[in-house]
Design a protein around this motif. Structure first.
Motif, PDB file in Angstrom:
ATOM      1  N   GLY A  11       0.819  -1.209   0.000  1.00 34.52           N
ATOM      2  CA  GLY A  11       0.000   0.000   0.000  1.00 34.52           C
ATOM      3  C   GLY A  11       0.848   1.251   0.000  1.00 34.52           C
ATOM      4  O   GLY A  11       2.069   1.213   0.000  1.00 34.52           O
ATOM      5  N   ARG A  12       0.157   2.368   0.032  1.00 43.05           N
ATOM      6  CA  ARG A  12       0.798   3.686  -0.051  1.00 43.05           C
ATOM      7  C   ARG A  12       1.069   4.208   1.356  1.00 43.05           C
ATOM      8  O   ARG A  12       0.209   4.172   2.224  1.00 43.05           O
ATOM      9  CB  ARG A  12      -0.135   4.635  -0.790  1.00 43.05           C
ATOM     10  CG  ARG A  12       0.433   5.995  -0.992  1.00 43.05           C
ATOM     11  CD  ARG A  12      -0.480   6.833  -1.839  1.00 43.05           C
ATOM     12  NE  ARG A  12       0.080   8.177  -1.917  1.00 43.05           N
ATOM     13  CZ  ARG A  12      -0.522   9.190  -2.448  1.00 43.05           C
ATOM     14  NH1 ARG A  12      -1.711   9.042  -2.979  1.00 43.05           N
ATOM     15  NH2 ARG A  12       0.037  10.365  -2.484  1.00 43.05           N
ATOM     16  N   VAL A  13       2.284   4.717   1.583  1.00 47.27           N
ATOM     17  CA  VAL A  13       2.664   5.267   2.882  1.00 47.27           C
ATOM     18  C   VAL A  13       2.627   6.782   2.801  1.00 47.27           C
ATOM     19  O   VAL A  13       3.098   7.383   1.838  1.00 47.27           O
ATOM     20  CB  VAL A  13       4.089   4.817   3.281  1.00 47.27           C
ATOM     21  CG1 VAL A  13       4.525   5.497   4.572  1.00 47.27           C
ATOM     22  CG2 VAL A  13       4.142   3.321   3.435  1.00 47.27           C
ATOM     23  N   PRO A  90      -3.284   7.836   2.579  1.00 48.09           N
ATOM     24  CA  PRO A  90      -2.424   6.654   2.596  1.00 48.09           C
ATOM     25  C   PRO A  90      -3.114   5.408   3.144  1.00 48.09           C
ATOM     26  O   PRO A  90      -4.135   5.481   3.811  1.00 48.09           O
ATOM     27  CB  PRO A  90      -1.310   7.082   3.544  1.00 48.09           C
ATOM     28  CG  PRO A  90      -2.010   7.960   4.522  1.00 48.09           C
ATOM     29  CD  PRO A  90      -3.065   8.701   3.723  1.00 48.09           C
ATOM     30  N   ASP A  91      -2.488   4.268   2.871  1.00 46.67           N
ATOM     31  CA  ASP A  91      -2.883   3.014   3.501  1.00 46.67           C
ATOM     32  C   ASP A  91      -2.200   2.893   4.861  1.00 46.67           C
ATOM     33  O   ASP A  91      -2.742   2.325   5.797  1.00 46.67           O
ATOM     34  CB  ASP A  91      -2.489   1.827   2.617  1.00 46.67           C
ATOM     35  CG  ASP A  91      -3.169   1.901   1.265  1.00 46.67           C
ATOM     36  OD1 ASP A  91      -4.408   1.976   1.241  1.00 46.67           O
ATOM     37  OD2 ASP A  91      -2.468   1.903   0.242  1.00 46.67           O
ATOM     38  N   VAL A  92      -0.973   3.422   4.953  1.00 49.50           N
ATOM     39  CA  VAL A  92      -0.212   3.449   6.200  1.00 49.50           C
ATOM     40  C   VAL A  92       0.162   4.900   6.462  1.00 49.50           C
ATOM     41  O   VAL A  92       0.769   5.558   5.626  1.00 49.50           O
ATOM     42  CB  VAL A  92       1.063   2.583   6.114  1.00 49.50           C
ATOM     43  CG1 VAL A  92       1.857   2.672   7.417  1.00 49.50           C
ATOM     44  CG2 VAL A  92       0.710   1.144   5.789  1.00 49.50           C
ATOM     45  N   VAL A 114      -7.294  13.449  11.673  1.00 52.58           N
ATOM     46  CA  VAL A 114      -6.527  12.210  11.839  1.00 52.58           C
ATOM     47  C   VAL A 114      -7.471  11.059  12.154  1.00 52.58           C
ATOM     48  O   VAL A 114      -7.315   9.953  11.624  1.00 52.58           O
ATOM     49  CB  VAL A 114      -5.439  12.371  12.925  1.00 52.58           C
ATOM     50  CG1 VAL A 114      -4.840  11.029  13.311  1.00 52.58           C
ATOM     51  CG2 VAL A 114      -4.351  13.326  12.435  1.00 52.58           C
ATOM     52  N   GLN A 115      -8.468  11.309  12.985  1.00 46.95           N
ATOM     53  CA  GLN A 115      -9.455  10.270  13.312  1.00 46.95           C
ATOM     54  C   GLN A 115     -10.149   9.776  12.032  1.00 46.95           C
ATOM     55  O   GLN A 115     -10.376   8.591  11.863  1.00 46.95           O
ATOM     56  CB  GLN A 115     -10.498  10.830  14.287  1.00 46.95           C
ATOM     57  CG  GLN A 115     -11.230   9.789  15.077  1.00 46.95           C
ATOM     58  CD  GLN A 115     -10.377   9.229  16.204  1.00 46.95           C
ATOM     59  OE1 GLN A 115      -9.822   9.965  16.995  1.00 46.95           O
ATOM     60  NE2 GLN A 115     -10.275   7.927  16.269  1.00 46.95           N
ATOM     61  N   GLU A 116     -10.463  10.702  11.125  1.00 50.90           N
ATOM     62  CA  GLU A 116     -11.070  10.323   9.845  1.00 50.90           C
ATOM     63  C   GLU A 116     -10.104   9.502   8.994  1.00 50.90           C
ATOM     64  O   GLU A 116     -10.487   8.507   8.389  1.00 50.90           O
ATOM     65  CB  GLU A 116     -11.519  11.567   9.058  1.00 50.90           C
ATOM     66  CG  GLU A 116     -12.787  12.203   9.577  1.00 50.90           C
ATOM     67  CD  GLU A 116     -13.981  11.272   9.507  1.00 50.90           C
ATOM     68  OE1 GLU A 116     -14.216  10.667   8.435  1.00 50.90           O
ATOM     69  OE2 GLU A 116     -14.664  11.110  10.532  1.00 50.90           O
ATOM     70  N   LEU A 117      -8.837   9.926   8.942  1.00 49.68           N
ATOM     71  CA  LEU A 117      -7.838   9.200   8.163  1.00 49.68           C
ATOM     72  C   LEU A 117      -7.654   7.775   8.685  1.00 49.68           C
ATOM     73  O   LEU A 117      -7.427   6.841   7.920  1.00 49.68           O
ATOM     74  CB  LEU A 117      -6.492   9.932   8.186  1.00 49.68           C
ATOM     75  CG  LEU A 117      -6.404  11.246   7.417  1.00 49.68           C
ATOM     76  CD1 LEU A 117      -5.073  11.947   7.696  1.00 49.68           C
ATOM     77  CD2 LEU A 117      -6.578  11.028   5.923  1.00 49.68           C
ATOM     78  N   LEU A 118      -7.785   7.607  10.000  1.00 50.52           N
ATOM     79  CA  LEU A 118      -7.578   6.293  10.607  1.00 50.52           C
ATOM     80  C   LEU A 118      -8.679   5.293  10.254  1.00 50.52           C
ATOM     81  O   LEU A 118      -8.490   4.092  10.430  1.00 50.52           O
ATOM     82  CB  LEU A 118      -7.458   6.429  12.126  1.00 50.52           C
ATOM     83  CG  LEU A 118      -6.191   7.128  12.608  1.00 50.52           C
ATOM     84  CD1 LEU A 118      -6.194   7.249  14.128  1.00 50.52           C
ATOM     85  CD2 LEU A 118      -4.943   6.431  12.128  1.00 50.52           C
ATOM     86  N   LYS A 119      -9.791   5.774   9.746  1.00 50.52           N
ATOM     87  CA  LYS A 119     -10.861   4.855   9.326  1.00 50.52           C
ATOM     88  C   LYS A 119     -10.420   4.005   8.141  1.00 50.52           C
ATOM     89  O   LYS A 119     -10.894   2.892   7.968  1.00 50.52           O
ATOM     90  CB  LYS A 119     -12.124   5.641   8.971  1.00 50.52           C
ATOM     91  CG  LYS A 119     -12.809   6.256  10.171  1.00 50.52           C
ATOM     92  CD  LYS A 119     -14.026   7.046   9.741  1.00 50.52           C
ATOM     93  CE  LYS A 119     -14.694   7.701  10.946  1.00 50.52           C
ATOM     94  NZ  LYS A 119     -15.828   8.545  10.549  1.00 50.52           N
ATOM     95  N   ASP A 120      -9.515   4.550   7.307  1.00 48.69           N
ATOM     96  CA  ASP A 120      -9.072   3.847   6.105  1.00 48.69           C
ATOM     97  C   ASP A 120      -7.571   3.570   6.090  1.00 48.69           C
ATOM     98  O   ASP A 120      -7.045   3.110   5.086  1.00 48.69           O
ATOM     99  CB  ASP A 120      -9.431   4.676   4.860  1.00 48.69           C
ATOM    100  CG  ASP A 120     -10.930   4.882   4.734  1.00 48.69           C
ATOM    101  OD1 ASP A 120     -11.673   3.907   4.904  1.00 48.69           O
ATOM    102  OD2 ASP A 120     -11.338   6.030   4.470  1.00 48.69           O
ATOM    103  N   SER A 121      -6.880   3.888   7.172  1.00 46.74           N
ATOM    104  CA  SER A 121      -5.425   3.746   7.211  1.00 46.74           C
ATOM    105  C   SER A 121      -4.986   3.063   8.497  1.00 46.74           C
ATOM    106  O   SER A 121      -5.601   3.252   9.538  1.00 46.74           O
ATOM    107  CB  SER A 121      -4.742   5.120   7.173  1.00 46.74           C
ATOM    108  OG  SER A 121      -5.087   5.835   6.033  1.00 46.74           O
TER     109      SER A 121
END
Length: 194
Positions: A11-13, A90-92, A114-121
């Motif tokens: 995945g994408r970092v 990103p994925d990570v 960040v909380q939103e990003l963590l739903k998919d990462s």
């Protein structure tokens, strides 16, 4: 450089590390957004499509066409966070002490993003803020002198290990020769003794 170990990555970092470090101080905020977006691998069209969202998130609209060298350190980091957070999907996600930027309102906005990003990462979150660790993490790894001393899914256990490390660093100052014999509190310039 790492001295040993391997990382297998799928995945994408994306990283929110050293925000705004790549900004050219002579260029404007606008120009730096496009340069940083290009460095992240986005096309001009993709950056243009998200540009207003970046400026709105950073809350520096009136200054976007000002050279970055005239920005305060807070404005610099706000724009850096906005560019990275809005453009990177990103994925990570690597987060290194980045949630201490700006005033309380901006920090809360960063937490929510960040909380939103963590739903998919998946995220690797580096912090000395135990409040942030408990908010974002499901695993804790405590490092001391380059060695992992605890890796656990029990946040309480991980935090205790961290605090134990901090405790070992505390030093008592003074020689315990000073003694308080009398204390007095002044309220409106009138002494009140206890």
């Amino acid at each position: 450089k790492p001295d040993r170990g391997r990382i297998m990555l799928r995945g994408r970092v994306g990283g929110l590390i050293a925000l705004g470090a790549g900004f050219d101080p002579i260029l404007t905020g606008r120009e730096n957004v496009f340069i940083n977006g290009a460095i992240l691998g986005l096309s001009q069209k993709q950056i243009k499509a998200r540009f207003e969202e970046i400026v709105e998130f950073a809350e520096i609209g009136p200054f976007i066409d000002t050279p970055v060298c005239n920005y305060s350190s807070g404005m610099h980091v706000r724009l850096g966070f906005a560019v990275a957070a809005v453009l990177i999907k990103p994925d990570v996600l690597l987060l290194d002490e980045v949630l201490a930027v700006g005033d309380l309102g901006f920090r809360l906005k960063c937490f929510n993003l960040v909380q939103e990003l963590l739903k998919d990462s998946a995220a690797v979150f580096v912090s000395h803020s135990m409040q942030q660790v408990t908010r974002f993490c499901t695993h804790v790894a405590v490092l001391a002198n380059g060695q992992m001393i605890r890796h656990t899914t029990d946040l309480g256990d991980g935090l205790a290990a961290y605090y134990d490390q901090c405790e070992s660093q505390l030093k008592v100052f003074g020689n315990e020769q000073a003694v308080l014999h009398n204390e007095q509190l002044l309220i409106n310039h009138r002494p009140v003794t206890s």
